[in-house]
Design a protein around this motif. Structure first.
Motif, PDB file in Angstrom:
ATOM      1  N   ASN A 113     -45.365  -2.320   2.817  1.00  0.00           N
ATOM      2  CA  ASN A 113     -46.257  -1.414   2.097  1.00  0.00           C
ATOM      3  C   ASN A 113     -45.534  -0.143   1.654  1.00  0.00           C
ATOM      4  OD1 ASN A 113     -48.520  -3.046   2.097  1.00  0.00           O
ATOM      5  ND2 ASN A 113     -49.235  -2.310   4.080  1.00  0.00           N
ATOM      6  N   GLU A 114     -44.612   0.357   2.478  1.00  0.00           N
ATOM      7  CA  GLU A 114     -43.788   1.498   2.060  1.00  0.00           C
ATOM      8  C   GLU A 114     -43.005   1.143   0.789  1.00  0.00           C
ATOM      9  OE1 GLU A 114     -42.983   4.575   3.261  1.00  0.00           O
ATOM     10  OE2 GLU A 114     -43.996   4.665   5.199  1.00  0.00           O
ATOM     11  N   ALA A 115     -42.430  -0.042   0.771  1.00  0.00           N
ATOM     12  CA  ALA A 115     -41.661  -0.474  -0.394  1.00  0.00           C
ATOM     13  C   ALA A 115     -42.551  -0.565  -1.628  1.00  0.00           C
ATOM     14  CB  ALA A 115     -40.997  -1.821  -0.115  1.00  0.00           C
ATOM     15  N   ALA A 116     -43.780  -1.063  -1.444  1.00  0.00           N
ATOM     16  CA  ALA A 116     -44.713  -1.190  -2.570  1.00  0.00           C
ATOM     17  C   ALA A 116     -45.076   0.172  -3.147  1.00  0.00           C
ATOM     18  CB  ALA A 116     -45.970  -1.931  -2.114  1.00  0.00           C
ATOM     19  N   ILE A 117     -45.316   1.134  -2.280  1.00  0.00           N
ATOM     20  CA  ILE A 117     -45.658   2.497  -2.730  1.00  0.00           C
ATOM     21  C   ILE A 117     -44.494   3.106  -3.507  1.00  0.00           C
ATOM     22  CG2 ILE A 117     -46.115   4.844  -1.902  1.00  0.00           C
ATOM     23  CD1 ILE A 117     -47.620   3.430   0.498  1.00  0.00           C
ATOM     24  N   PRO A 248     -52.286  -9.856  -8.676  1.00  0.00           N
ATOM     25  CA  PRO A 248     -51.831  -8.465  -8.494  1.00  0.00           C
ATOM     26  C   PRO A 248     -50.542  -8.218  -9.258  1.00  0.00           C
ATOM     27  CG  PRO A 248     -51.244  -9.778  -6.585  1.00  0.00           C
ATOM     28  CD  PRO A 248     -52.001 -10.696  -7.510  1.00  0.00           C
ATOM     29  N   ASP A 249     -50.109  -6.975  -9.274  1.00  0.00           N
ATOM     30  CA  ASP A 249     -48.808  -6.612  -9.824  1.00  0.00           C
ATOM     31  C   ASP A 249     -47.756  -6.550  -8.725  1.00  0.00           C
ATOM     32  OD1 ASP A 249     -49.870  -6.197 -12.494  1.00  0.00           O
ATOM     33  OD2 ASP A 249     -50.806  -4.395 -11.674  1.00  0.00           O
ATOM     34  N   ILE A 250     -48.206  -6.176  -7.539  1.00  0.00           N
ATOM     35  CA  ILE A 250     -47.357  -6.099  -6.351  1.00  0.00           C
ATOM     36  C   ILE A 250     -48.161  -6.669  -5.190  1.00  0.00           C
ATOM     37  CG2 ILE A 250     -46.147  -4.572  -4.740  1.00  0.00           C
ATOM     38  CD1 ILE A 250     -45.842  -2.544  -7.003  1.00  0.00           C
ATOM     39  N   MET A 251     -47.500  -7.395  -4.303  1.00  0.00           N
ATOM     40  CA  MET A 251     -48.169  -7.933  -3.117  1.00  0.00           C
ATOM     41  C   MET A 251     -47.266  -7.739  -1.908  1.00  0.00           C
ATOM     42  SD  MET A 251     -49.513 -11.854  -2.361  1.00  0.00           S
ATOM     43  CE  MET A 251     -47.899 -12.611  -2.624  1.00  0.00           C
ATOM     44  N   THR A 252     -47.877  -7.473  -0.764  1.00  0.00           N
ATOM     45  CA  THR A 252     -47.114  -7.334   0.476  1.00  0.00           C
ATOM     46  C   THR A 252     -47.528  -8.413   1.473  1.00  0.00           C
ATOM     47  OG1 THR A 252     -48.704  -5.696   1.320  1.00  0.00           O
ATOM     48  CG2 THR A 252     -46.744  -4.868   0.195  1.00  0.00           C
ATOM     49  N   LEU A 253     -46.546  -8.882   2.239  1.00  0.00           N
ATOM     50  CA  LEU A 253     -46.745  -9.929   3.243  1.00  0.00           C
ATOM     51  C   LEU A 253     -46.028  -9.544   4.529  1.00  0.00           C
ATOM     52  CD1 LEU A 253     -45.785 -13.023   1.028  1.00  0.00           C
ATOM     53  CD2 LEU A 253     -48.117 -12.311   1.602  1.00  0.00           C
TER      54      LEU A 253
END
Length: 402
Positions: A113-117, A248-253
């Motif tokens: 999530n940090e990377a996505a932000i 989505p444009d970005i997704m976190t896993l």
């Protein structure tokens, strides 16, 4: 000296030498098999929380343990200065399974999530029109780093660790009008969980998610979907966003991706991947050969064993039986979730922690959320007959508390 088989000493060391952040139950597990865990005294427990949606293939899965053994003999870690074939392979598989074109690997959901932000903000920076604000939902949970607690829409996680990091706004979940009012020229992204796991297993409505997607597109805003808990088959599809008919444009896993081995991932389209240039982001351990080999095995097992079909079949059986219990025991207020991520809400007169403790005594592991909700997120391989044992145990608990 090993204290592995000395519970009393291990419990004493835990309290003396570990940060007391978890308040663990006084039980220690020695080994596991399938959906079961066995403690140091030989007692058997059904793992209905799956390491909080982590142990997707259950415990001691043959394919996964074989991968760990074989890969660890070859190479556990290699730094990112070099090509890592396992990383490249896992990235390819995840992109082919999803909307994405690019994948970044890290060690946890919070890091993803940090990377996505960062990526969302970087995208607008490199376009020459910086935008900084990320809008998230109230009662959301996105992690425990300083950045992600500020993305989390719950003040209790942020207050002790201020000052607050700027650049985050919060709106009511499932309220599209509230989101419309908050968007301005500085909004970079909207970040959502499709099921708010840590606040009681609260799903987004289909109408809301489609409206958010449309709103983001029309305003040139990125849509980040946090699938740390819902991804990798947890909800009956590989990714939860597939239930909603959007991309989505970005997704976190994270969580279930490694089957128990720590790994996180952040995925995006090629367009939004331009938010990072060489050196803008990095990780020491993320994407190492061992964790990526495990991720590949998890994906292969889900496909080859038709695990998504099992998730949907067992989920329906659990929800049907829970609804029957709800009729018999009005103390059950609500049953919600998707697939094998299910929340059971109880009336105020019944404490979720009491239910959790009573189930533990009967050999079933669940988590309690707040005062009134228990959450179940068992391994995706759980059978109907195993799930019905849990239902029977829960009914016995409710009978005893009637």
């Amino acid at each position: 000296m090993s204290i592995e088989n000395d519970f009393i000493l291990a419990n004493d060391y835990e309290k003396k030498y570990c940060f007391n952040l978890f308040n663990p139950a006084e039980v220690a597990f020695e080994h596991g098999k399938g959906v079961y865990l066995y403690d140091t005294e030989g007692n058997k427990y059904m793992d209905m929380i799956g390491g909080i949606a982590v142990n997707s293939l259950g415990h001691s899965n043959k394919a996964l343990t074989k991968t760990i053994a074989e890969q660890s003999k070859k190479l556990i870690h290699c730094c990112n200065y070099y090509v890592i074939p396992q990383r490249a392979d896992l990235a390819y598989r995840l992109c082919k399974l999803s909307f994405a074109d690019k994948c970044f690997f890290c060690n946890s959901g919070a890091e993803a999530n940090e990377a996505a932000i960062k990526l969302a903000r970087g995208y607008f920076f490199y376009k020459g029109s910086p935008r900084r604000t990320i809008i998230t939902a109230k009662m959301s949970f996105h992690g425990r780093t300083l950045g992600t607690i500020n993305a989390t829409g719950q003040e209790k996680f942020r207050e002790p660790f201020g000052p607050a990091c700027p650049g985050f706004d919060y709106v009511e979940f499932n309220n599209i009008d509230a989101l419309k009012e908050k968007i301005d020229n500085n909004t970079a992204a909207v970040m959502l969980e499709l099921i708010q796991g840590e606040s009681g297993v609260n799903p987004a409505t289909a109408e809301y998610v489609k409206a958010v997607r449309q709103l983001c597109t029309s305003n040139g805003i990125l849509l980040i979907i946090d699938e740390v808990q819902t991804g990798i088959g947890r909800t009956g599809k590989m990714f939860c966003y597939e239930h909603y008919g959007i991309k989505p444009d970005i997704m976190t896993l994270a969580k279930g991706l490694g089957g128990g081995v720590p790994i996180g991932a952040m995925l995006s389209t090629n367009e939004f991947a331009t938010g990072f240039e060489v050196g803008d982001h990095g990780t020491t351990f993320g994407g190492n050969p061992l964790c990526c080999a495990c991720g590949i095995t998890v994906l292969e097992e889900i496909e080859s064993k038709n695990i998504l079909d099992n998730v949907n079949e067992v989920s329906k059986a659990i929800v049907d039986k829970l609804n029957e219990l709800k009729v018999k025991y009005p103390v059950i207020r609500d049953i919600r979730g998707k697939g094998l991520l299910i929340g059971i809400e109880f009336a105020e007169l019944l404490s979720a922690k009491e239910i959790k403790h009573s189930l533990l005594e009967k050999g079933f592991l669940v988590s309690a959320i707040g005062t009134s909700v228990i959450r179940i997120a068992p391994p995706l391989i759980i059978s109907k007959s195993e799930a019905m044992k849990f239902i029977s145990a829960l009914e016995n608990v409710l009978k005893a508390k009637k």
